[in-house]
Design an enzyme around this catalytic site. Structure first.
Site, PDB file in Angstrom:
ATOM      1  N   ARG A 163       0.849  -1.211   0.000  1.00 47.43           N
ATOM      2  CA  ARG A 163       0.000   0.000   0.000  1.00 47.43           C
ATOM      3  C   ARG A 163       0.878   1.252   0.000  1.00 47.43           C
ATOM      4  NH1 ARG A 163      -2.153   2.088   4.400  1.00 47.43           N
ATOM      5  NH2 ARG A 163      -2.336   0.094   5.478  1.00 47.43           N
ATOM      6  N   TYR A 219     -16.551  15.532 -15.646  1.00 45.88           N
ATOM      7  CA  TYR A 219     -17.038  14.152 -15.560  1.00 45.88           C
ATOM      8  C   TYR A 219     -18.070  14.046 -14.423  1.00 45.88           C
ATOM      9  CZ  TYR A 219     -16.969   9.177 -14.603  1.00 45.88           C
ATOM     10  OH  TYR A 219     -17.342   7.885 -14.371  1.00 45.88           O
ATOM     11  N   ASP A 248      -7.513  17.646 -15.695  1.00 44.48           N
ATOM     12  CA  ASP A 248      -7.836  16.247 -15.981  1.00 44.48           C
ATOM     13  C   ASP A 248      -7.520  16.023 -17.462  1.00 44.48           C
ATOM     14  OD1 ASP A 248      -9.087  13.865 -16.707  1.00 44.48           O
ATOM     15  OD2 ASP A 248     -10.666  14.074 -15.208  1.00 44.48           O
TER      16      ASP A 248
END
Ligand SMILES: Cc1ncc(COP(=O)(O)O)c(C=O)c1O
Length: 398
Positions: free
Chosen positions: A57, A110, A182
């Protein structure tokens, strides 16, 4: 030898075969944890005195190769991999804002990014505003004292409106605001916002970076290490990490990014010109079309027009849905950037979460479709569209 060219970096950056027993392709480190030879070694690793892998992780060698490659491709200092594009969006925003801050956003984003901003506002009081981002004055007028982030998509999903990145950056810098772009629709092959002054670029790597419709993943690339340092603890504690196998698939996908996108851009131009000449098609929105009002800015900051466009059918929502029901090869599916040509109905799919009134202000009408052109022969894509338009037209007449 220094490997400078973009196409070469897609294949070689961040990986030395000699460090991995000569393996041509990067190995897949499918492990959750890493062993320490002694307790003291472990202690030093946890204290940050050693640059070791500790637990997947926190870091994984396969994921790290991908991160180094993406940082080089976007020309940033550090890249961080995430379990999805939305994990990349949310970690980026979390790293930049605190209670009481404000976010300024392009009008048209989005649907789930919109949902995330709404959640931040409703649960934590972090407000946002939308802005067309057409002029410096308009942006300046919407900036508040507490605005910390300007978040834009360009081209905007799904209307394909293009925002002038350099213009946004200029206003943001005057106000000491971080700019996030983005870059999902372009990939670094078509557009590199960090070279135009923005601070953070992010991707739904699910799309062009993968290119094969088999991964859900996200990537953030920061221009400066300090920005990544703020995001790393958030990724660690929220835990939305990328799996090593997904990183391995993305490394494989990246190798063909340039050739895939060249073909998708060429195919898109052919399909756009077919649709523009069809009487049942009202309008086509494609930044690569020199007649488009977005063409001037697009040609300034994008290498090519891209593989995605939107178009409106001369009819109702029902006619629009009926038309895509008649498609045979082209698939009805959200997502984009895949080898297959995909079509979707934003008003009822990707942007269904946006209230109708705002959706229409964003230009997302009930007769709009978004198409992501794949790698099939363009003649077959056009033939499928043609037969579906003929069938849906005869149904309307009946
Ligand atoms: C522009 C854009 N940003 C972010 C996302 C979210 O990415 P993901 O689905 O990988 O979480 C999407 C997904 O379609 C997208 O189109």
């Amino acid at each position: 030898m220094k490997k400078n060219q973009f196409d070469t970096k897609l294949i070689h950056e961040g990986y030395k075969t000699s460090e991995y027993h000569g393996s041509l392709t990067p190995p897949l480190f499918h492990t959750s944890t890493y062993t320490f030879p002694t307790a003291q070694h472990g202690e030093q690793s946890f204290a940050g005195e050693r640059d070791d892998f500790i637990y997947s992780r926190l870091g994984n060698p396969t994921v790290q190769i991908l991160e180094e490659r993406m940082a080089a491709l976007e020309e940033g200092e550090v890249a961080l991999a995430f379990g999805s594009g939305m994990a990349a969006v949310s970690a980026t925003i979390f790293s930049l804002i605190s209670t009481g801050d404000h976010i300024l956003c392009s009008k048209g984003i989005y649907g789930c990014t919109y949902g995330f901003l709404e959640m931040l506002e409703n649960k934590f009081g972090i407000e946002h505003n939308f802005c067309e981002m057409d002029t410096e004055e308009e942006i300046q007028n919407l900036i508040q004292e507490n605005t910390k982030v300007i978040f834009i998509e360009t081209p905007i999903n799904p209307t394909m409106k293009v925002i002038d990145i350099e213009m946004v950056v200029e206003v943001a810098k005057k106000n000491n605001i971080t700019v996030v772009v983005d870059n999902t629709f372009c990939s670094p092959y078509l557009q590199k916002p960090l070279t135009q002054g923005c601070d953070i670029v992010l991707h739904s790597a699910t799309k062009y970076i993968s290119g094969h419709g088999d991964v859900v993943a996200g990537i953030v690339v920061c221009k400066a290490k300090e920005l990544a340092d703020r995001m790393i603890p958030i990724r660690k504690d929220i835990g939305a990490i990328m799996s090593p196998f997904d990183a391995w698939l993305l490394l494989r996908g990246l190798k063909t990014l340039a050739v895939r996108m060249d073909r998708q851009c060429e195919n898109a131009k052919k399909v756009v010109s077919f649709l523009q000449s069809h009487p049942m098609v009202k309008e086509v929105f494609y930044p690569g079309d020199f007649k488009s009002q977005n063409y001037f800015i697009a040609s300034k900051q994008m290498k090519k027009g891209g593989g995605v466009f939107a178009f409106t059918i001369d009819g109702t929502k029902k006619d629009t849905q009926e038309f895509i029901n008649h498609l045979e090869m082209i698939k009805i599916a959200v997502s984009l950037g895949d080898t297959e040509t995909l079509v979707q109905h934003p008003a009822t799919m990707t942007h269904a979460v946006v209230p109708k009134e705002l959706r229409e202000k964003m230009g997302i009408t009930d007769n709009m479709l978004r198409m992501s052109v794949g790698l099939e022969a363009w003649e077959d894509i056009v033939a499928d569209l043609q037969q579906a338009l003929i069938k849906s037209n005869s149904n309307t007449v009946c």
